[in-house]
Scaffold this active site. Structure first.
Site, PDB file in Angstrom:
ATOM      1  N   HIS A 154       0.851  -1.184   0.000  1.00 42.00           N
ATOM      2  CA  HIS A 154       0.000   0.000   0.000  1.00 42.00           C
ATOM      3  C   HIS A 154       0.893   1.242   0.000  1.00 42.00           C
ATOM      4  CE1 HIS A 154      -2.397   3.009   2.515  1.00 42.00           C
ATOM      5  NE2 HIS A 154      -3.011   2.983   1.347  1.00 42.00           N
ATOM      6  N   HIS A 200       1.134  11.747  -1.091  1.00 43.52           N
ATOM      7  CA  HIS A 200       0.178  11.221  -0.133  1.00 43.52           C
ATOM      8  C   HIS A 200      -0.875  12.281   0.154  1.00 43.52           C
ATOM      9  CE1 HIS A 200      -1.582   9.081   3.147  1.00 43.52           C
ATOM     10  NE2 HIS A 200      -0.622   8.174   3.218  1.00 43.52           N
TER      11      HIS A 200
END
Length: 456
Positions: A154, A200
């Site tokens: 991930h 992110h």
């Protein structure tokens, strides 16, 4: 960049050293503002709002013609036995006729011509035991791509010491060397840069650099490992149309190895075996979660017409194996698709009266374990019971941590019915030592206040 965003970016680094995690609750606001509003700085050509039609549907299947020179020159399916002597070519030639030795463990071969016909030129010989692994296991060579469970990273590029925004500790080369074969990453646009970045949520909080650098590193690894199939899931965090990304992907050279499907969408039965993908040189499967356009770019697969996911950013240690994306997918259709199990447990990090959702490092060893409550192994088994087959991807944070390190690969091996006996992971210290160091560093409230307000 807003002062709030700058303060959060600083504090995400400070936060990873010594905050206490509270479990099972969802973050809603920061200083009275929705967290989803912290989107950072966008380039001019990016979209300003979330499109209404994120999930595509096909009323009929689309059959593609000749997808690549490589695919058109191979007409026979490849089975899974091979030795070093047997494999004489890992890709097909672009000439009108080519001779290939298939992954069958024999010294026979077939001649494939441009019109798709094939004829045997030698008599079959006794088949020896296969010794050549495909994706780390000889047993995988003659399995369909859709019949294998792989460990996934991930947010693979998000590697940074002492940052709560990181999701991995070891870089992509270590990830691949250790056995990861599924890589996921989120694309955003950084300020004043014409090349998309892996970021992110926003590039102001965590910028892992241009996508071209990471993709080139993956491509170089693929070139050096001709018996491995790697899957990449690109998260289109900015909802840009793929034509903004494709030129940059092309520059990396990775499309030389990309898989192009014969139909849209692909069902479980449509996927080839790993050995076929290896022999045809199509060893990189590339998905995009939103805004993919397979009629324009057949090799950039739309994720949610061919794969579904369990709940994203889970906080429930029971990890219910239900379909979250795409929403309202009927069970009979879900059973015909690949599926990804999100097993990256999140927790709340309390910060000055606010909370942030971050990887739950206090439970990472248990979360990544092969057995026990809340473990990867138990969740995979539960999914297998619920759906009649295990997940295709076990998507985890900090893949190298577990009880013991490498337990994520043990969990995958068990549902694959193979034996895991590799060493893991990377060259870092033990996971227990890392976790202890992360959780024992004390931070005073005064230090956090100073860090927070120094950037005002």
């Amino acid at each position: 960049m807003t002062s709030l965003t700058r303060r959060l970016g600083c504090l995400l680094g400070v936060l990873s050293l010594g905050t206490n995690l509270a479990h099972g609750q969802a973050i809603t606001t920061v200083n009275g503002q929705e967290v989803t509003m912290l989107t950072g700085t966008k380039a001019e050509h990016t979209t300003s709002s979330v499109p209404t039609n994120l999930y595509q549907t096909y009323n009929t299947r689309i059959t593609l013609g000749t997808t690549t020179d490589t695919a058109s020159s191979v007409s026979a399916s490849a089975s899974g036995n091979v030795t070093d002597v047997d494999l004489t070519s890992t890709s097909a030639s672009e000439t009108s006729s080519v001779t290939l030795s298939y992954l069958t463990g024999t010294n026979s071969h077939s001649t494939s011509t441009s019109n798709g016909t094939a004829s045997s030129t030698e008599s079959p010989q006794p088949v020896p035991t296969n010794t050549r692994p495909c994706n780390n296991y000889p047993e995988f060579c003659d399995r369909k791509y859709s019949n294998i469970t792989e460990v996934g990273c991930h947010n693979s590029p998000f590697v940074r010491a002492n940052s709560a925004a990181a999701n991995q500790q070891l870089g992509v080369v270590d990830q691949l060397n250790d056995g990861v074969r599924f890589l996921q990453a989120q694309i955003q646009w950084a300020a004043n840069d014409s090349v998309p970045h892996f970021c992110h949520t926003t590039c102001d909080l965590f910028d892992a650099g241009p996508i071209t650098e990471w993709l080139t590193t993956v491509k170089d690894w693929v070139v050096a490992h001709p018996y491995d199939v790697v899957t990449i899931l690109l998260g289109n965090g900015n909802y840009s149309t793929p034509d903004f990304y494709v030129p940059h992907i092309e520059k990396t050279g990775i499309l030389r190895y990309v898989y192009t499907p014969p139909v849209i969408p692909m069902t479980l039965d449509d996927w080839p075996t790993l050995s076929h993908m290896i022999l045809t040189g199509q060893r990189v499967v590339m998905f995009m979660d939103y805004m993919a356009n397979q009629t324009a770019y057949p090799w950039l697969l739309d994720e949610f017409t061919q794969m579904w996911e369990t709940p994203f950013d889970p906080v429930d240690r029971n990890f219910p194996c239900i379909v979250q994306r795409p929403p309202d997918l009927p069970a009979d259709q879900a059973k015909k698709r690949l599926y990804l199990m999100n097993h990256n447990l999140n927790g709340e990090a309390k910060l000055l009266g606010n909370v942030l959702n971050v990887p739950d490092l206090s439970r990472i060893n248990t979360t990544n374990s092969a057995e026990g409550f809340g473990s990867l192994g138990l969740a995979a088994n539960n999914c297998r019971s619920d759906w009649g087959r295990p997940p295709n991807v076990l998507n985890v944070d900090y893949y190298n941590m577990g009880e013991p390190p490498g337990s994520v690969f043990e969990a995958a091996a068990r549902v694959n019915n193979v034996t895991y006996n590799r060493k893991c992971c990377g060259v870092e210290a033990s996971s227990a030592e890392r976790i202890e160091a992360m959780l024992k560093v004390p931070l005073t409230l005064g230090l956090m206040w100073a860090a927070f307000w120094s950037l005002v």
